[in-house]
Design a protein around this motif. Structure first.
Motif, PDB file in Angstrom:
ATOM      1  N   HIS A  65      37.657   5.294  39.201  1.00  0.00           N
ATOM      2  CA  HIS A  65      37.457   6.607  38.590  1.00  0.00           C
ATOM      3  C   HIS A  65      36.874   6.348  37.208  1.00  0.00           C
ATOM      4  O   HIS A  65      36.954   5.235  36.699  1.00  0.00           O
TER       5      HIS A  65
ATOM      6  N   VAL B 117      36.387   0.457  43.982  1.00  0.00           N
ATOM      7  CA  VAL B 117      36.237   1.876  43.621  1.00  0.00           C
ATOM      8  C   VAL B 117      36.942   2.140  42.289  1.00  0.00           C
ATOM      9  O   VAL B 117      38.078   1.709  42.085  1.00  0.00           O
TER      10      VAL B 117
ATOM     11  N   HIS C  30      38.027  15.791  46.100  1.00  0.00           N
ATOM     12  CA  HIS C  30      37.664  15.895  44.679  1.00  0.00           C
ATOM     13  C   HIS C  30      36.418  16.760  44.485  1.00  0.00           C
ATOM     14  O   HIS C  30      36.350  17.562  43.550  1.00  0.00           O
TER      15      HIS C  30
ATOM     16  N   HIS D 222      35.723   8.984  50.678  1.00  0.00           N
ATOM     17  CA  HIS D 222      37.160   9.244  50.760  1.00  0.00           C
ATOM     18  C   HIS D 222      37.293  10.554  51.521  1.00  0.00           C
ATOM     19  O   HIS D 222      36.999  11.620  50.994  1.00  0.00           O
TER      20      HIS D 222
END
Ligand SMILES: [Zn+2]
Length: 283
Positions: free
Chosen positions: A107, A105, A181, A215
């Motif tokens: 970002h 994973v 998020h 998540h």
């Protein structure tokens, strides 16, 4: 049954993560393969990698998910940080291959003032493309949505989609959806519900069958707060009903649901797992 787990610590040694996951009743789990707060990573000894894989086989747990460390920024304006970020992503893919971890994973970083958003996006596409080209194995990179803080790349579903579409190696690119998020970025999971918000994700980011990890986090901030602060399941803005809605949404039931809930006196991981198991049974 959906797969539930936590981000677990590798403190002591990598194989210990497997026993920690077992103790907390995980079907799946996420780790950092190294300290997330420094650039340098110690190579993984072959004996350690073998012990990790053996423990995993015995436990029956999987898939394991690796999360990129904190320092790399694939949209970085400074050339040396950008180069180091690509190096670290390539290295992390190789470590996943060594440990037979199927998902990494990441970002999508923050762009600099001079670069602006579009150039930042182009840099991320080039960085991920290069890391995939230069790494061993088949580990898939999962693009994670962010809280859309200032200068962020990947803060909107459209943004994630532009990056995914530009990467030609489709079998090695998937998605990770963070509930905290998404709502912090302004996608109101609580107000609109999972079907609507994941529908937007499907249309703007990419097909839900390419979504591999959720998540599963409640949040301390509210919708559109841009605050990336996770809360125990049901105790934040999203609340139990929204967590239940996500856990029981059929189109994402193939995903690994990973909790990144806080470590504090309010609740243990075991307690969050009990809440998740209770909510996962649709009422
Ligand atoms: Zn993340």
């Amino acid at each position: 049954m959906i797969k539930l787990g936590f981000h677990v610590s590798i403190a002591g040694s990598l194989p210990l993560a497997v026993s920690r996951a077992e103790e907390n009743g995980c079907d799946t789990f996420q780790i950092f393969t190294r300290s997330p707060r420094v650039w340098a990573a110690k190579p993984i000894e072959p004996a350690v990698a073998k012990a990790f894989k053996d423990a995993l086989t015995v436990s029956g747990i999987g898939p394991v998910v690796d999360h990129m460390p904190y320092l790399p920024n694939p949209a970085a304006e400074k050339p040396e940080i950008y180069a180091r970020s690509i190096f670290t992503m390539t290295e992390e893919l190789d470590r996943c291959d060594q440990l037979k971890i199927p998902y990494l994973v990441t970002h999508l970083g923050h762009h600099g003032k001079e670069d602006g958003h579009k150039k930042g996006q182009e840099k991320v596409i080039a960085a991920i493309g290069q890391a995939l080209d230069e790494s061993e194995g088949e580990t898939m990179i999962l693009l994670e949505n962010t809280a859309n803080e200032k200068n962020t790349v990947g803060g909107t579903f459209t943004d994630v989609g532009v990056i995914a579409d530009a990467l030609s190696n489709e079998k090695r690119i998937g998605f990770c959806f963070d509930t905290c998020h998404a709502a912090a970025a302004g996608y109101d999971l609580k107000g609109h519900g999972a079907e609507t918000v994941f529908g937007w994700f499907n249309d703007e980011a990419g097909r839900l069958d390419r979504l591999k990890v959720i998540h599963l986090n409640d949040m301390k901030g509210g919708v559109g707060s841009h605050l990336d602060r996770h809360e125990h399941l049901g105790l934040g803005y999203l609340g139990e009903e929204t967590i239940r809605d996500v856990l029981t949404f059929p189109k994402i039931s193939h995903c690994a649901f990973i909790m990144e809930t806080p470590s504090d006196e309010i609740r243990t991981d075991k307690d969050n797992m009990a809440v998740a198991r209770r909510l996962a049974v649709s009422s």
